[in-house]
Write an enzyme that holds these catalytic residues in place. Structure first.
Site, PDB file in Angstrom:
ATOM      1  N   HIS A   1      -9.376   4.878  -2.379  1.00  0.00           N
ATOM      2  CA  HIS A   1      -8.685   4.920  -1.085  1.00  0.00           C
ATOM      3  C   HIS A   1      -9.577   5.637  -0.077  1.00  0.00           C
ATOM      4  O   HIS A   1     -10.586   6.246  -0.438  1.00  0.00           O
ATOM      5  CB  HIS A   1      -7.349   5.658  -1.222  1.00  0.00           C
ATOM      6  CG  HIS A   1      -6.295   4.805  -1.842  1.00  0.00           C
ATOM      7  ND1 HIS A   1      -5.196   4.370  -1.139  1.00  0.00           N
ATOM      8  CD2 HIS A   1      -6.195   4.289  -3.087  1.00  0.00           C
ATOM      9  CE1 HIS A   1      -4.448   3.628  -1.945  1.00  0.00           C
ATOM     10  NE2 HIS A   1      -5.036   3.562  -3.132  1.00  0.00           N
TER      11      HIS A   1
ATOM     12  N   ASP B   1       0.855  -1.196   0.000  1.00  0.00           N
ATOM     13  CA  ASP B   1       0.000   0.000   0.000  1.00  0.00           C
ATOM     14  C   ASP B   1       0.893   1.249   0.000  1.00  0.00           C
ATOM     15  O   ASP B   1       1.854   1.333   0.776  1.00  0.00           O
ATOM     16  CB  ASP B   1      -0.865  -0.042   1.270  1.00  0.00           C
ATOM     17  CG  ASP B   1      -1.988   0.971   1.258  1.00  0.00           C
ATOM     18  OD1 ASP B   1      -2.404   1.399   0.170  1.00  0.00           O
ATOM     19  OD2 ASP B   1      -2.466   1.320   2.357  1.00  0.00           O
ATOM     20  N   HIS B   2       0.585   2.202  -0.864  1.00  0.00           N
ATOM     21  CA  HIS B   2       1.303   3.494  -0.919  1.00  0.00           C
ATOM     22  C   HIS B   2       2.824   3.363  -0.947  1.00  0.00           C
ATOM     23  O   HIS B   2       3.521   3.981  -0.125  1.00  0.00           O
ATOM     24  CB  HIS B   2       0.878   4.396   0.249  1.00  0.00           C
ATOM     25  CG  HIS B   2      -0.538   4.854   0.139  1.00  0.00           C
ATOM     26  ND1 HIS B   2      -0.943   5.855  -0.709  1.00  0.00           N
ATOM     27  CD2 HIS B   2      -1.658   4.411   0.755  1.00  0.00           C
ATOM     28  CE1 HIS B   2      -2.253   6.017  -0.611  1.00  0.00           C
ATOM     29  NE2 HIS B   2      -2.721   5.144   0.258  1.00  0.00           N
TER      30      HIS B   2
ATOM     31  N   SER C   1     -11.641   4.550   2.110  1.00  0.00           N
ATOM     32  CA  SER C   1     -13.026   4.098   1.952  1.00  0.00           C
ATOM     33  C   SER C   1     -13.626   3.479   3.206  1.00  0.00           C
ATOM     34  O   SER C   1     -14.605   2.738   3.119  1.00  0.00           O
ATOM     35  CB  SER C   1     -13.110   3.104   0.792  1.00  0.00           C
ATOM     36  OG  SER C   1     -12.883   3.793  -0.412  1.00  0.00           O
TER      37      SER C   1
ATOM     38  N   GLU D   1      -1.533   6.099  -8.728  1.00  0.00           N
ATOM     39  CA  GLU D   1      -2.515   7.055  -8.190  1.00  0.00           C
ATOM     40  C   GLU D   1      -2.408   8.377  -8.942  1.00  0.00           C
ATOM     41  O   GLU D   1      -1.316   8.916  -9.128  1.00  0.00           O
ATOM     42  CB  GLU D   1      -2.300   7.300  -6.694  1.00  0.00           C
ATOM     43  CG  GLU D   1      -3.223   8.417  -6.176  1.00  0.00           C
ATOM     44  CD  GLU D   1      -3.398   8.444  -4.660  1.00  0.00           C
ATOM     45  OE1 GLU D   1      -3.351   7.361  -4.044  1.00  0.00           O
ATOM     46  OE2 GLU D   1      -3.595   9.546  -4.123  1.00  0.00           O
TER      47      GLU D   1
ATOM     48  N   ILE E   1      -9.656  -0.266   2.916  1.00  0.00           N
ATOM     49  CA  ILE E   1     -10.256  -0.115   4.246  1.00  0.00           C
ATOM     50  C   ILE E   1      -9.217  -0.474   5.314  1.00  0.00           C
ATOM     51  O   ILE E   1      -8.730  -1.602   5.366  1.00  0.00           O
ATOM     52  CB  ILE E   1     -11.490  -1.035   4.384  1.00  0.00           C
ATOM     53  CG1 ILE E   1     -12.566  -0.620   3.372  1.00  0.00           C
ATOM     54  CG2 ILE E   1     -12.034  -1.006   5.814  1.00  0.00           C
ATOM     55  CD1 ILE E   1     -13.775  -1.537   3.315  1.00  0.00           C
TER      56      ILE E   1
ATOM     57  N   GLY F   1      -8.024   7.763   7.433  1.00  0.00           N
ATOM     58  CA  GLY F   1      -8.308   8.034   8.837  1.00  0.00           C
ATOM     59  C   GLY F   1      -9.797   8.198   9.116  1.00  0.00           C
ATOM     60  O   GLY F   1     -10.650   8.024   8.237  1.00  0.00           O
TER      61      GLY F   1
ATOM     62  N   THR G   1      -9.112   2.031   8.526  1.00  0.00           N
ATOM     63  CA  THR G   1      -9.649   2.672   9.738  1.00  0.00           C
ATOM     64  C   THR G   1     -10.793   1.864  10.373  1.00  0.00           C
ATOM     65  O   THR G   1     -10.840   1.718  11.608  1.00  0.00           O
ATOM     66  CB  THR G   1     -10.129   4.096   9.387  1.00  0.00           C
ATOM     67  OG1 THR G   1      -8.979   4.842   8.964  1.00  0.00           O
ATOM     68  CG2 THR G   1     -10.779   4.786  10.569  1.00  0.00           C
TER      69      THR G   1
END
Ligand code: G3H
Ligand code: 13P
Ligand code: ZN
Length: 359
Positions: free
Chosen positions: A232, A83-84, A234, A142, A276, A199, A278
């Site tokens: 993202h 991720d990222h 989401s 992205e 997902i 977040g 958070t």
């Protein structure tokens, strides 16, 4: 079962019109919760790992855990995704540790704070795609910067992401630029910006079209019907999770996330991967707080972790079902990485080349 690539999984999702939740993990308990949910409803899985998670959990530990999960749940295709990723080195080291997919997030410079130019993003993403495809792995790029359309703030306010105030055209992906970006980089999936952020504090009210630009997704999908879109930020930040946390001593200010119905709408318009993190954190934290409050004499970590895992499992199962991923794991036969590499080399996974060859 071998780990599946993101490309193969999202191609299957697109053919059948479903979306796949991509859950972030940092530890064994989260991995087990996701797989328990997936195996209960026959859903394929995307497990994604941030740079922070890799630093927390150790690459060797994560790689061993991914192997173990694949052995414990051989019937479930599992995509292991970075991720990222912030630069080539992060993406390549992920591939070396058995990841089958990487995100090269060139919307920000390698500091993961400064918005990058379009030229920088395009060049670094194309380089990573070339390297990943050579070994059969997938790449997510992205375009557009995550941040709030309410405040114009990038999401450094959440301790992660762009700093400062951004213009609306940075915060919402431009459809024409998306067409150019996908053709030039050859990414397998495209993360877009539409007003979501990472977040819990995404929106100060239930979002409408002014602050959650679902129409941008629809426009991008019209221009790029064969590109797998990624949302993202989401998490839905369910009220029930906020309430549990606050009932047991938490102090989370009232907040709103992305309603699940809006994600379902996105899935009808080309969204195939739904990030997902958070919600999983909140599901678990609520249970830690509840046990600590209701059983103050308790000191066995398992007594905290087991209900936390159960709450995360239930959340994951709900998302597998609502996004339509449930029932699909058993329909997928995993294509090994070397075969995926051959297909990339032959141009079979490039829509432009495949269309020209078919003509
Ligand atoms: O990219 C955002 C995810 O929620 C990961 O967060 O960097 O704190 O692990 P993290
Ligand atoms: P959330 O913070 O909304 O869960 O988003 C997670 C994410 O986008 C990870 O890349
Ligand atoms: Zn993200």
């Amino acid at each position: 079962m071998a780990h599946i690539t993101l490309r193969q999984l999202l191609d299957h999702a697109a053919e059948r019109g479903y979306g796949v939740p991509a859950f972030n993990i940092n530890n064994m308990e989260q991995g087990l919760a996701i797989l328990e949910a997936a195996s209960a409803c026959d859903a394929p899985v995307i497990i994604q790992v941030s740079r922070g998670a890799r630093a927390y959990a150790n690459d060797q530990m994560l790689a061993a855990m991914m192997e173990a999960l694949a052995k414990i749940y051989p019937q479930i295709p599992i995509c292991v995704h970075q991720d990222h990723g912030n630069d080539e080195a992060t993406c390549l080291s992920a591939l070396r540790h058995g990841f089958t997919s990487v995100m090269m997030d060139g919307s920000l410079l390698a500091d993961a704070r400064t918005p990058a130019s379009y030229g920088y993003n395009l060049a670094i993403t194309a380089r990573v795609a070339g390297m990943a495809h050579a070994v059969g792995a997938s790449v997510e790029g992205e375009l557009g910067v995550l941040g709030s359309l309410e405040t114009g703030q990038g999401e450094a306010e959440d301790g992660h992401g762009a700093e400062g105030v951004l213009a609306r055209d940075q915060l919402v992906t431009d459809p024409a630029q998306a067409v150019d970006f996908v053709a030039a980089t050859k990414v397998d999936a495209l993360a877009i910006a539409c007003g979501t952020s990472h977040g819990a504090y995404k929106f100060s009210r239930r979002p409408d079209g002014a602050i959650l630009a679902m129409d941008a997704i629809e426009q991008i999908h019209r221009r790029l019907p064969n590109t797998h879109l990624v949302m993202h930020g989401s998490s839905s930040v369910p009220q029930a999770f906020q309430d549990v946390i606050n009932r047991f001593g938490g102090a989370m200010p009232q907040t709103w996330g992305v309603p699940v119905e809006e994600i379902e709408r996105g899935i009808r318009h080309g969204v195939r991967k739904v990030n997902i993190d958070t919600d999983c954190r909140m599901a678990m934290t609520g249970q830690f707080r509840r046990v600590a409050t209701e059983q103050p004499e308790e000191f066995d970590p398992r007594k905290f972790l087991k209900p936390a895992m159960d709450a995360m499992r239930d959340l994951c199962r709900d998302r597998f079902e609502r996004f339509g991923a449930a029932g699909n794991a058993s329909k997928i036969k995993v294509i090994p990485l070397d075969e995926m590499a051959r297909r990339y080399a032959a141009g079979r996974l490039d829509p432009a080349i495949a269309a020209a060859q078919a003509a």
